[in-house]
Each structure stands twice: as structure tokens, then as C-alpha cells.
Motif scaffolding. Structure first.
Motif, mmCIF file in Angstrom:
data_model
loop_
_atom_site.group_PDB
_atom_site.id
_atom_site.type_symbol
_atom_site.label_atom_id
_atom_site.label_comp_id
_atom_site.label_asym_id
_atom_site.label_seq_id
_atom_site.Cartn_x
_atom_site.Cartn_y
_atom_site.Cartn_z
ATOM 1 N N PHE A 61 3.318 -2.210 4.953
ATOM 2 C CA PHE A 61 2.337 -1.175 5.253
ATOM 3 C C PHE A 61 1.375 -0.972 4.085
ATOM 4 N N GLY A 62 1.853 -1.199 2.858
ATOM 5 C CA GLY A 62 0.967 -1.062 1.708
ATOM 6 C C GLY A 62 -0.195 -2.023 1.784
ATOM 7 N N ILE A 63 0.095 -3.276 2.136
ATOM 8 C CA ILE A 63 -0.969 -4.272 2.264
ATOM 9 C C ILE A 63 -1.892 -3.902 3.418
ATOM 10 N N ILE A 64 -1.303 -3.422 4.519
ATOM 11 C CA ILE A 64 -2.096 -3.045 5.690
ATOM 12 C C ILE A 64 -3.066 -1.921 5.347
ATOM 13 N N PHE A 65 -2.582 -0.871 4.696
ATOM 14 C CA PHE A 65 -3.459 0.247 4.331
ATOM 15 C C PHE A 65 -4.481 -0.160 3.278
ATOM 16 N N LEU A 66 -4.091 -1.064 2.371
ATOM 17 C CA LEU A 66 -5.032 -1.549 1.362
ATOM 18 C C LEU A 66 -6.230 -2.218 2.029
ATOM 19 N N LEU A 67 -5.959 -3.086 3.007
ATOM 20 C CA LEU A 67 -7.049 -3.793 3.694
ATOM 21 C C LEU A 67 -7.832 -2.848 4.600
ATOM 22 N N PHE A 68 -7.158 -1.886 5.200
ATOM 23 C CA PHE A 68 -7.854 -0.917 6.050
ATOM 24 C C PHE A 68 -8.839 -0.087 5.233
ATOM 25 N N LEU A 69 -8.395 0.401 4.073
ATOM 26 C CA LEU A 69 -9.268 1.192 3.206
ATOM 27 C C LEU A 69 -10.411 0.345 2.654
ATOM 28 N N LEU A 70 -10.114 -0.912 2.381
ATOM 29 C CA LEU A 70 -11.164 -1.801 1.917
ATOM 30 C C LEU A 70 -12.253 -1.949 2.980
ATOM 31 N N GLY A 71 -11.837 -2.133 4.229
ATOM 32 C CA GLY A 71 -12.799 -2.269 5.318
ATOM 33 C C GLY A 71 -13.651 -1.031 5.505
ATOM 34 N N LEU A 72 -13.083 0.148 5.257
ATOM 35 C CA LEU A 72 -13.821 1.396 5.421
ATOM 36 C C LEU A 72 -15.042 1.478 4.502
ATOM 37 N N ASP A 73 -15.008 0.737 3.393
ATOM 38 C CA ASP A 73 -16.099 0.808 2.421
ATOM 39 C C ASP A 73 -17.032 -0.400 2.464
ATOM 40 N N MET A 74 -16.861 -1.255 3.470
ATOM 41 C CA MET A 74 -17.694 -2.453 3.555
ATOM 42 C C MET A 74 -18.694 -2.321 4.705
ATOM 43 N N GLN A 75 -19.929 -2.736 4.440
ATOM 44 C CA GLN A 75 -20.940 -2.765 5.492
ATOM 45 C C GLN A 75 -20.913 -4.128 6.187
ATOM 46 N N GLN A 255 -15.529 7.851 4.308
ATOM 47 C CA GLN A 255 -15.076 8.106 2.945
ATOM 48 C C GLN A 255 -13.994 9.177 2.900
ATOM 49 N N TYR A 256 -14.089 10.156 3.783
ATOM 50 C CA TYR A 256 -13.048 11.189 3.865
ATOM 51 C C TYR A 256 -11.720 10.556 4.256
ATOM 52 N N ILE A 257 -11.748 9.667 5.231
ATOM 53 C CA ILE A 257 -10.532 8.980 5.670
ATOM 54 C C ILE A 257 -9.963 8.148 4.528
ATOM 55 N N ALA A 258 -10.832 7.417 3.824
ATOM 56 C CA ALA A 258 -10.381 6.550 2.738
ATOM 57 C C ALA A 258 -9.682 7.337 1.635
ATOM 58 N N ILE A 259 -10.267 8.454 1.250
ATOM 59 C CA ILE A 259 -9.694 9.266 0.170
ATOM 60 C C ILE A 259 -8.325 9.808 0.557
ATOM 61 N N ASN A 260 -8.181 10.229 1.808
ATOM 62 C CA ASN A 260 -6.924 10.836 2.236
ATOM 63 C C ASN A 260 -5.803 9.831 2.469
ATOM 64 N N LEU A 261 -6.145 8.563 2.663
ATOM 65 C CA LEU A 261 -5.111 7.555 2.896
ATOM 66 C C LEU A 261 -4.659 6.850 1.621
ATOM 67 N N LYS A 262 -5.353 7.062 0.502
ATOM 68 C CA LYS A 262 -5.002 6.358 -0.728
ATOM 69 C C LYS A 262 -3.580 6.652 -1.215
ATOM 70 N N PRO A 263 -3.104 7.911 -1.200
ATOM 71 C CA PRO A 263 -1.717 8.146 -1.634
ATOM 72 C C PRO A 263 -0.694 7.421 -0.761
ATOM 73 N N LEU A 264 -0.979 7.331 0.541
ATOM 74 C CA LEU A 264 -0.081 6.618 1.446
ATOM 75 C C LEU A 264 -0.051 5.133 1.103
ATOM 76 N N ARG A 265 -1.211 4.581 0.794
ATOM 77 C CA ARG A 265 -1.287 3.173 0.386
ATOM 78 C C ARG A 265 -0.462 2.929 -0.875
ATOM 79 N N ASP A 266 -0.605 3.790 -1.882
ATOM 80 C CA ASP A 266 0.104 3.595 -3.147
ATOM 81 C C ASP A 266 1.622 3.696 -2.961
ATOM 82 N N PHE A 267 2.059 4.571 -2.073
ATOM 83 C CA PHE A 267 3.490 4.719 -1.779
ATOM 84 C C PHE A 267 4.075 3.387 -1.320
ATOM 85 N N PHE A 268 3.407 2.742 -0.373
ATOM 86 C CA PHE A 268 3.924 1.498 0.180
ATOM 87 C C PHE A 268 3.740 0.326 -0.774
#
Length: 388
Positions: A61-75, A255-268
Motif C-alpha cells: 500500500f505504501g508504493i500504491i499511495f506513493l504513486l497515487f500522490l505522485l499522479g495528483l501533482d502531475m499534469q 493538493q488537499y487530497i495529497a497533503i492528507n494522504l502523506k502520513p498514510l503513505r509514510d506508514f506503509f
């Protein structure tokens, strides 16, 4: 007696806090502390935590959230242009690394199949290491980040193709149906993602954006839904998560979604690096330490050099080419997946599997030190190099 999941989590995160404190006092990268903890309390160490397979599945899940958050910031338009530009570099570098791995494995007496698998495992660079050690400003708002993401995504596509070949080898023949399915799966998934976001998710977000809990749940549901869709179509969960993120990037609250999911990403991600150390059998170290050290040394020396010349050949500056070369100068979590899959299918023996794992761990550790000591990172051990 096997520890419960609660006890395992207590040991992992308490131990991680202790070792992370020591790492910070001694100015070491935190990733090293998590890998070391896995080796110390995992099944091949003190055996305080034994259900490593379960933890490894959770850690994905850590890798999954990492890539999801990355996509949120890409045009999407900028990413497409970068992918076109990086294709030649990705293909040529992957071929060069595969040949290096194959030649070295064959010289140490591994059979042809094992040498091919070892060579394939050398083709990729770590998405986790590369992205986690790149400053947020460079990752999301600069050309360096765009180019790195493009190269890593192209490597992910190559890795999926390699895994398909492994599955075909285990069956004794190539499956035309599965190959055709994979070829049409990616554009189909991209079309589905953008249509679903435009006609379903964005209207829901616009209507209920005042309810923060709902937005949080919607984002996680979309991320995991896309990973399941990708898996069902024969693609990787990571690509599904990234497409889920990039399709949402046009949302005004991305960006709001990305900021709130970062702690979850770090946990995994802590669990991911712990499981990496815990799954390695230290008892086999003496048998593969020489080839693993030589192979890791070649990876750490040659990957930056090869990337430097290929990226500079794209009319990029030497400084950027060296930067990306060193940041991608290790092998990948996909390399570990190839080792695990090939072992389960009896395509390679335990020694070959542990050679790949040992090379991954050595390259992760040394590459992290090289980057942290010389380039700006979010976990820089000096104030001059610390960037987020």
C-alpha cells in the motif's frame, strides 16, 4: 508462538522509532534504519516478527499511495511530452543493464535461465528511493521531477512485460491472449479513468467538498479501485494507482487530497522497508556476498554513468543528467518482485534469488547515502541539502 498483528506492529514501529532516533543522531538516512530493523527482529534474526509475507502485502500500500500522490501533482499534457522524450533512454538503459547483469551472473556459474532473470532484475531503478529522496518542489514543479517520473513509468511498463514473459516461461509457452489483453489494457484503463473522473468523481467532489471525511474516503476508494482494475487487466497496481492520481490532478482540491494522504503513505512505506530487511535470509549471505557485492558495485558505478550519457544525449544539461543518474543508480522493488515470482515458479534457485535481493539491499543503502550526502533531499543530513 507467532506474534499477533498488533504485537508485530508494536515491535516494528517502536523499534523503528528507536533506530530512527539513532540514525538521526548519527546523521544516517532513515531508510537504513527500517531495513536494519527488519534484519534484526525478522524471521532470520531474532524472529520476534515472523509473518513477513502478510506485512509485505500490507506494505505494498505504501508504493500504491506513493504513486497515487505522485499522479495528483502531475499534469497529463506535460507527462505525455516527457514520456515521448524519455522512451529511447528507458529502452537503451534497460538493455545495457540487462546485458551487464546477465554477463556477470553467467561468469559466476549461474545457468542461462537464472542469468537471464538476474539480468532482467538489473534493468530497473527504484521508484520508492527515487521519489522519496527528490525534494517536493523538484518532483512536482521542475523538469527534473517530470523526467524522472517519465523514466520510472516507462521502466514499470517494461517490468510488466518481463513479468509476463516469466509467467509464459513457467507455462512453457507464450500466451497470445494474455499478451493481447495487456496491449489493449493500458489505453482502456486510461480512458476509463478520465471518463470516470470527469462524469462521476468531479461532480461528487464539487457537490460535497465541504465534507472533508467524504473527500478522504472518495480519494482512497478511487485509488484502490484503480489498482484493482489495473490488476484485473494484467497491469501492475502501481500503474493503476498512478493513473488514478493523474486523472484526479485536474481537480481543484487535488493538493488537499495529497497533503492528507502523506502520513498514510509514510506508514506503509516503513512497513515496506522493514519487510525488505526481514525477508532476506542472512544464512545465505556467505554464499552470495562476493557476486552480490560485485554486481551491486557495477550497478552503483555504471547506472549513473549510462544515465548521464543517455540523458545528456537528449539535449539535457550535464548537471541534470548526473543528478538523475545518481538518483536512479540502484535497482528496483520490481527487481525484488521478479526474484520472488521466479523463485515461486522454480525458474531460479534460492542462491540466484538471494543474489538479486542482496544486490537490491546493497544498492538501496549505498545509493541512499550517495544521494543524501551530495544532493538536496527531504531527509538531508545537513541543513544545506535538506529540501522538501
Amino acid at each position: 508462538m507467532e506474534a499477533s498483528l498488533t504485537s508485530s506492529f508494536f515491535l516494528i514501529f517502536s523499534g523503528a522509532a528507536v533506530l530512527a532516533s539513532i540514525a538521526l543522531f548519527t546523521r544516517q538516512p532513515l531508510l537504513i534504519a527500517y531495513i536494519a530493523l527488519g534484519a534484526i527482529i525478522g524471521p532470520h534474526g531474532s524472529a520476534w516478527v515472523t509473518d513477513v509475507k502478510l506485512l509485505a502485502e500490507i506494505a505494498e500500500f505504501g508504493i500504491i499511495f506513493l504513486l497515487f500522490l505522485l499522479g495528483l501533482d502531475m499534469q497529463p499534457k506535460a507527462l505525455l511530452a516527457t514520456l515521448k522524450k524519455a522512451t529511447v533512454v528507458a529502452l537503451l538503459s534497460s538493455l545495457a543493464f540487462a546485458l551487464i547483469g546477465y554477463a556477470l551472473a553467467a561468469s559466476f556459474g549461474f545457468n542461462t535461465t537464472e542469468s537471464l532473470v538476474i539480468g532482467a532484475a538489473m534493468m530497473f531503478s527504484s521508484t520508492i528511493i527515487g521519489i522519496k529522496l527528490l525534494p517536493t518542489t523538484a518532483l512536482h514543479h521542475r523538469h527534473t521531477g517530470e523526467l524522472m517520473v517519465g523514466l520510472l513509468l516507462l521502466q514499470d511498463l517494461i517490468a510488466i512485460f518481463v513479468l509476463m514473459i516469466l509467467l509464459s516461461m513457467s507455462l512453457g509457452e507464450f500466451s497470445g491472449t494474455n499478451l493481447f489483453k495487456a496491449l489493449i489494457a493500458l489505453p482502456a484503463l486510461i480512458a476509463f479513468a478520465f471518463l470516470a473522473v470527469r462524469f462521476v468523481l468531479l461532480p461528487l467532489i464539487s457537490r460535497f467538498d465541504r465534507f472533508h471525511e467524504y473527500i478522504f474516503l472518495l480519494a482512497i476508494g478511487w485509488c484502490l479501485g484503480m489498482t484493482e482494475a489495473a490488476h484485473a487487466l494484467g497491469l501492475s497496481a502501481e500503474i493503476g494507482a498512478f493513473l488514478g492520481g493523474i486523472s484526479l490532478a485536474t481537480s481543484p482540491i487535488s493538493q488537499y487530497i495529497a497533503i492528507n494522504l502523506k502520513p498514510l503513505r509514510d506508514f506503509f512505506l516503513i512497513l515496506f522497508f522493514f519487510s525488505l530487511g526481514a525477508r532476506f535470509d542472512l544464512g545465505l549471505l556467505s554464499e552470495i556476498i562476493v557476486p552480490a557485492s560485485i554486481l551491486a558495485g557495477l550497478v552503483l558505478v555504471l547506472k549513473p554513468v549510462i544515465f548521464r550519457y543517455l540523458i545528456h544525449g537528449m539535449s539535457e544539461t550535464k548537471k541534470l543528467a548526473w543528478d538523475l543518474g545518481f538518483r536512479m543508480g540502484q535497482i528496483s522493488e520490481f527487481s525484488l518482485l521478479i526474484a520472488y515470482v521466479a523463485t515461486e515458479m522454480a525458474l531460479i534457485g534460492r542462491e540466484a534469488s538471494h543474489l538479486i535481493q542482496a544486490t537490491a539491499i546493497i544498492s538501496f543503502v549505498v545509493s541512499s547515502y550517495i544521494v543524501v550526502l551530495n544532493y538536496p533531499t527531504p531527509i538531508g543530513i545537513s541543513d544545506k541539502l535538506r529540501r522538501d
